[in-house]
Design an enzyme around this catalytic site. Structure first.
Site, PDB file in Angstrom:
ATOM      1  N   HIS A  84       0.357   5.822   1.100  1.00 15.09           N
ATOM      2  CA  HIS A  84      -0.743   6.986   1.661  1.00 15.09           C
ATOM      3  C   HIS A  84      -0.464   8.083   0.902  1.00 15.09           C
ATOM      4  CE1 HIS A  84      -1.458   4.001   4.650  1.00 15.09           C
ATOM      5  NE2 HIS A  84      -0.256   4.070   5.274  1.00 15.09           N
TER       6      HIS A  84
ATOM      7  N   GLU B 149       3.746   8.132   8.702  1.00 14.67           N
ATOM      8  CA  GLU B 149       3.637   7.575   9.934  1.00 14.67           C
ATOM      9  C   GLU B 149       5.121   6.928  10.268  1.00 14.67           C
ATOM     10  OE1 GLU B 149       0.809   4.681   8.403  1.00 14.67           O
ATOM     11  OE2 GLU B 149       2.219   3.299   7.747  1.00 14.67           O
TER      12      GLU B 149
ATOM     13  N   GLN C  17       0.766  -1.410  -0.026  1.00 15.15           N
ATOM     14  CA  GLN C  17      -0.025  -0.081  -0.135  1.00 15.15           C
ATOM     15  C   GLN C  17       0.993   1.328  -0.252  1.00 15.15           C
ATOM     16  OE1 GLN C  17      -1.282   0.107   4.602  1.00 15.15           O
ATOM     17  NE2 GLN C  17      -1.930  -1.558   3.677  1.00 15.15           N
TER      18      GLN C  17
ATOM     19  N   ARG D  96      -4.609   0.811  -1.526  1.00 14.08           N
ATOM     20  CA  ARG D  96      -4.054  -0.764  -1.790  1.00 14.08           C
ATOM     21  C   ARG D  96      -3.706  -1.162  -3.050  1.00 14.08           C
ATOM     22  NH1 ARG D  96      -8.551  -3.583   0.063  1.00 14.08           N
ATOM     23  NH2 ARG D  96      -8.212  -2.854   2.142  1.00 14.08           N
TER      24      ARG D  96
ATOM     25  N   HIS E 216       4.869   0.446   0.967  1.00 10.49           N
ATOM     26  CA  HIS E 216       5.218  -0.473   2.036  1.00 10.49           C
ATOM     27  C   HIS E 216       4.057  -1.518   2.517  1.00 10.49           C
ATOM     28  CE1 HIS E 216       2.381   2.916   3.861  1.00 10.49           C
ATOM     29  NE2 HIS E 216       2.097   1.909   4.623  1.00 10.49           N
TER      30      HIS E 216
END
Length: 308
Positions: A97, A113, A95, A189, A169
């Site tokens: 982000h 993150e 995936q 995804r 990642h």
């Protein structure tokens, strides 16, 4: 003038989840597919609940909205961070982000993150790409040449990974992770091993959005320094993460508007002014803007996070 907000989080079932959080942290739940514990969350559908003091029973999202003084009159409209525990009993999807610019289209923060590794046995993650050329990356995606595209990295307890928005990642089987992130639940995804859900359906992919979001970012894992009492693991434009090792006693001063505390090992005490609070592995709490100085006693490992 509530100084400490102890929180009860929300358990989230995932197709790849298990029951390890029950064993590792003595949490109480019935499902065998708990993948995440949203420990410090003000996300609308999965808000943490305050379990002590004057605000006992209140949702963190409501508290943040209505009592900004606790958070140093934070200017951000939405609570900016989300802290989770993740139990990967199976591989998560590959995936990516979105960054701030792309996430604004979906009325959300971007999703940068970081991961602090808690599993004692070695496991692995997908961490970036084998190419730094996006054109080549897109070609490999179109040709489904995943082995030629994806970079895998082994990890074990004490490793720390920075996962910026745009980095491809995936957390893999056997990983137990404390995740500190921007408060966003947007995940694109890219690939899911052609895995089917309980009803026999392939899980949805977000190929076009993934391709748009991808940045050819690469970074190196950080190893914790066990000799340091306080170690800054990450400081970016959105948040800061420190690791605090408590061998006996450590006195600290609050330098940010408020602090998010995650106890990942041991037990001991939090002391603020003349009040003592017992704390242990698996506890999560917020030190509000009314705290000046605070002390940890015992044998503890704590991840301390703050919004920028």
């Amino acid at each position: 003038m509530e100084k400490v907000l102890f929180l009860k989080g929300q358990f989230v079932e995932k197709i790849w989840g298990g029951s390890r959080l029950k064993k590792e942290f003595s949490y109480d739940f019935n499902s065998e597919n708990i993948g995440e514990y949203w420990a410090i969350s003000a996300m609308k559908d999965f808000s943490s609940i305050v379990i002590n003091g004057a605000y006992k029973g209140e949702k963190l999202n409501d508290l943040y909205k209505n009592n900004k003084e606790l958070f140093g009159n934070e200017k951000k409209e939405k609570f900016p961070l989300l802290i989770k525990l993740i139990d990967a009993d199976d591989d998560l999807s590959i995936q990516v982000h979105p960054d701030e610019k792309m996430a604004k289209k979906e009325n959300s923060y971007g999703k940068s993150e970081c991961w602090y590794i808690l599993n004692e046995n070695e496991a692995s993650i997908i961490y970036g790409l084998k190419t730094d050329d996006k054109k080549i990356a897109l070609k490999l995606i179109n040709e489904r040449r995943w082995d030629d595209l994806l970079k895998e990295e082994n990890h074990i307890k004490g490793d720390f990974f920075r996962v910026d928005a745009g980095m491809v990642h995936a957390i893999k089987k056997g990983s137990l992770i404390l995740e500190i992130q921007q408060a966003s639940d947007i995940t694109y995804r890219l690939y899911d091993y052609d895995r089917k859900d309980k009803e026999g359906n392939l899980r949805d992919l977000h190929i076009d959005k993934s391709k748009e979001a991808i940045k050819c970012l690469n970074s190196k894992k950080i190893h914790e320094d066990l000799e340091k009492e306080v170690e800054i693991l990450l400081e970016n434009e959105y948040f800061k993460v420190k690791k605090i090792n408590v061998k006996d006693k450590i006195n600290l001063k609050r330098e940010d508007k408020y602090l998010l505390e995650s106890v990942v090992k041991g037990k001991g005490e939090l002391i603020i002014d003349d009040k003592t609070y017992p704390i242990k592995k698996g506890d999560f709490f917020i030190l509000t803007n009314y705290v000046n100085n605070y002390t940890f006693k015992g044998n503890l490992e704590i991840a301390e996070s703050s919004s920028k």
